[in-house]
Design a protein around this motif. Structure first.
Motif, PDB file in Angstrom:
ATOM      1  N   VAL A 141       0.841  -1.205   0.000  1.00  0.00           N
ATOM      2  CA  VAL A 141       0.000   0.000   0.000  1.00  0.00           C
ATOM      3  C   VAL A 141       0.871   1.248   0.000  1.00  0.00           C
ATOM      4  CG1 VAL A 141      -1.514   1.381   1.486  1.00  0.00           C
ATOM      5  CG2 VAL A 141      -2.083  -0.986   0.984  1.00  0.00           C
ATOM      6  N   GLY A 142       1.909   1.259   0.838  1.00  0.00           N
ATOM      7  CA  GLY A 142       2.811   2.404   0.856  1.00  0.00           C
ATOM      8  C   GLY A 142       3.511   2.604  -0.477  1.00  0.00           C
ATOM      9  N   TYR A 143       3.935   1.512  -1.074  1.00  0.00           N
ATOM     10  CA  TYR A 143       4.627   1.602  -2.369  1.00  0.00           C
ATOM     11  C   TYR A 143       3.684   2.146  -3.444  1.00  0.00           C
ATOM     12  CZ  TYR A 143       7.316   0.194  -6.474  1.00  0.00           C
ATOM     13  OH  TYR A 143       7.997   0.191  -7.653  1.00  0.00           O
ATOM     14  N   ALA A 144       2.464   1.617  -3.465  1.00  0.00           N
ATOM     15  CA  ALA A 144       1.488   2.075  -4.455  1.00  0.00           C
ATOM     16  C   ALA A 144       1.152   3.548  -4.255  1.00  0.00           C
ATOM     17  CB  ALA A 144       0.216   1.230  -4.372  1.00  0.00           C
ATOM     18  N   ALA A 145       1.011   3.963  -2.995  1.00  0.00           N
ATOM     19  CA  ALA A 145       0.695   5.359  -2.717  1.00  0.00           C
ATOM     20  C   ALA A 145       1.839   6.268  -3.139  1.00  0.00           C
ATOM     21  CB  ALA A 145       0.405   5.534  -1.222  1.00  0.00           C
ATOM     22  N   ALA A 146       3.074   5.827  -2.927  1.00  0.00           N
ATOM     23  CA  ALA A 146       4.220   6.625  -3.338  1.00  0.00           C
ATOM     24  C   ALA A 146       4.252   6.817  -4.846  1.00  0.00           C
ATOM     25  CB  ALA A 146       5.510   5.968  -2.853  1.00  0.00           C
ATOM     26  N   ARG A 147       3.960   5.761  -5.584  1.00  0.00           N
ATOM     27  CA  ARG A 147       3.934   5.877  -7.049  1.00  0.00           C
ATOM     28  C   ARG A 147       2.800   6.786  -7.515  1.00  0.00           C
ATOM     29  NH1 ARG A 147       4.217   0.373 -10.251  1.00  0.00           N
ATOM     30  NH2 ARG A 147       4.236   1.936 -11.905  1.00  0.00           N
ATOM     31  N   ALA A 148       1.654   6.633  -6.870  1.00  0.00           N
ATOM     32  CA  ALA A 148       0.490   7.414  -7.306  1.00  0.00           C
ATOM     33  C   ALA A 148       0.633   8.894  -7.004  1.00  0.00           C
ATOM     34  CB  ALA A 148      -0.776   6.861  -6.649  1.00  0.00           C
ATOM     35  N   GLY A 179       5.780  13.377  -6.718  1.00  0.00           N
ATOM     36  CA  GLY A 179       5.835  14.794  -7.039  1.00  0.00           C
ATOM     37  C   GLY A 179       4.733  15.620  -6.412  1.00  0.00           C
ATOM     38  N   ALA A 180       3.797  14.992  -5.708  1.00  0.00           N
ATOM     39  CA  ALA A 180       2.687  15.717  -5.089  1.00  0.00           C
ATOM     40  C   ALA A 180       3.058  16.124  -3.665  1.00  0.00           C
ATOM     41  CB  ALA A 180       1.427  14.861  -5.093  1.00  0.00           C
ATOM     42  N   GLY A 181       2.189  16.907  -3.049  1.00  0.00           N
ATOM     43  CA  GLY A 181       2.416  17.372  -1.692  1.00  0.00           C
ATOM     44  C   GLY A 181       1.921  16.379  -0.658  1.00  0.00           C
ATOM     45  N   PRO A 182       2.108  16.698   0.644  1.00  0.00           N
ATOM     46  CA  PRO A 182       1.704  15.789   1.722  1.00  0.00           C
ATOM     47  C   PRO A 182       0.220  15.446   1.712  1.00  0.00           C
ATOM     48  CG  PRO A 182       3.173  17.495   2.557  1.00  0.00           C
ATOM     49  CD  PRO A 182       2.828  17.877   1.159  1.00  0.00           C
ATOM     50  N   ASP A 183      -0.645  16.411   1.377  1.00  0.00           N
ATOM     51  CA  ASP A 183      -2.085  16.130   1.374  1.00  0.00           C
ATOM     52  C   ASP A 183      -2.446  15.103   0.308  1.00  0.00           C
ATOM     53  OD1 ASP A 183      -2.431  17.918   3.420  1.00  0.00           O
ATOM     54  OD2 ASP A 183      -3.098  19.568   2.141  1.00  0.00           O
ATOM     55  N   GLU A 184      -1.862  15.255  -0.877  1.00  0.00           N
ATOM     56  CA  GLU A 184      -2.123  14.308  -1.955  1.00  0.00           C
ATOM     57  C   GLU A 184      -1.567  12.932  -1.609  1.00  0.00           C
ATOM     58  OE1 GLU A 184      -0.903  17.277  -2.322  1.00  0.00           O
ATOM     59  OE2 GLU A 184      -2.306  18.385  -3.602  1.00  0.00           O
ATOM     60  N   ALA A 185      -0.395  12.914  -0.960  1.00  0.00           N
ATOM     61  CA  ALA A 185       0.197  11.640  -0.561  1.00  0.00           C
ATOM     62  C   ALA A 185      -0.678  10.928   0.460  1.00  0.00           C
ATOM     63  CB  ALA A 185       1.597  11.864  -0.013  1.00  0.00           C
ATOM     64  N   ALA A 186      -1.209  11.672   1.434  1.00  0.00           N
ATOM     65  CA  ALA A 186      -2.087  11.071   2.434  1.00  0.00           C
ATOM     66  C   ALA A 186      -3.348  10.515   1.785  1.00  0.00           C
ATOM     67  CB  ALA A 186      -2.448  12.109   3.495  1.00  0.00           C
TER      68      ALA A 186
END
Length: 319
Positions: free
Chosen positions: A244-251, A254-261
């Protein structure tokens, strides 16, 4: 919140710690100084008065004159490098200082007529190094004290706080807890591992260690791990959360913390749904197998059921 600067006093001889490097001592895997810096991460300018060291975020370094000249001398040295109207003043040995206490101090210090605000400990004692001051008032009083005594070196903090109109903040037993002795360090380390706090402390420590600026929904990830362990297999829990963490990092590259969360939440949702589907399928298969057994699908004397078991062993090397 109005902009503010912060001065962290990280000098001192730490005599009751046998001269140990107190700001660098670790509680919950993080240096005491870093724990304090985390509580005031949005300060416009952060001045640390003490010896230079690696820190969790950039700071401005300075030393009191003379070195070892005490808290008033250190405060005067730090104040010269600040420009904000309000200045947060903290010692570097506050393992449980939180954002809520910082906000309360800054708000109280901004009240009309007030020249600052400080915390009081559970015994009612003032804590002038867990405080916020109006910079103008602080400069005035330090100048008057220096004029009266010839310098700020070796003078106690009470000379400063006695002349200022300060609000008192009861921030509970933790905010002003400082580490002056090895017993204090041991107590802080034990408290970190208490059941109600250990997960939050661990997640914060991991984020700091990995350089991650991300609000993690701990409950969401724990629910995912539970569902994966229950619906698939126990080892699936850590592996699934990693994926899940890996997929979220790929998705969210280049985005900010809110998009990453948000990406973490979406990936966790998908993985949870999958784990629940696996669980439902396993339950359905179990029910079908039970039904087949009840209708005579297998025989005790090696009929169809027995043949199936033996056939399943062929080619596996099972005797």
């Amino acid at each position: 919140m109005t902009a503010y600067d912060v001065i962290v006093l990280a000098g001192g001889a730490a005599k009751r710690l046998g001269g140990a490097d107190k700001p660098g001592l670790r509680v919950g895997g993080r240096a005491l100084l870093d724990r304090v810096l985390s509580a005031c991460a949005d300060a416009a300018v952060t001045v640390v008065v003490g010896g230079r060291r690696a820190t969790i975020r950039p700071v401005v370094w300075t030393r009191e004159v003379p070195e070892g000249g005490g808290p008033l001398a250190a405060l005067g040295a730090g104040l010269r490098l600040t420009t904000a109207e309000r200045v947060l003043v903290l010692s570097a040995d506050l393992p449980f200082l939180g954002r809520g206490t910082v906000d309360a101090l800054l708000t109280a210090a901004g009240e009309p007529g007030r020249e600052g605000a400080l915390c009081t400990d559970p015994d009612g004692r003032d804590q002038p190094l867990v405080a916020a001051y109006r910079a103008e008032s602080l400069r005035r009083e330090l100048a008057l004290i220096a004029t009266e005594h010839g310098s700020l070196a070796g003078l106690p903090l009470r000379l400063l706080t006695a002349e200022l109109d300060l609000a008192r903040i009861d921030a509970g037993p933790d905010a002003s807890f400082d580490c002056d002795t090895w017993d204090d360090i041991a107590a802080a380390r034990a408290r970190i591992r208490e059941h109600g706090a250990v997960l939050d402390e661990w997640i914060t420590s991991v984020k700091n260690e990995l350089g991650i600026d991300l609000d993690v929904d701990t409950a969401l990830l724990l629910d995912l791990a539970r569902d994966a362990a229950h619906g698939v297999a126990r080892p699936a829990a850590p592996l699934t959360t990693f994926l899940v963490g890996y997929a979220a990092a790929r998705a969210s590259a280049g985005a900010g913390p809110d998009e990453a969360a948000a990406a973490v939440a979406e990936a966790a949702r998908k993985a949870t749904d999958l784990a629940l589907r696996w669980e439902a399928q396993a339950e359905a298969s179990g029910g079908e197998a039970a039904g087949a057994g009840g209708s005579g699908g297998g025989t005790a004397d090696g009929g169809a059921g027995g043949a199936g078991r033996d056939a399943g062993r062929e080619g596996t090397g099972t005797p």
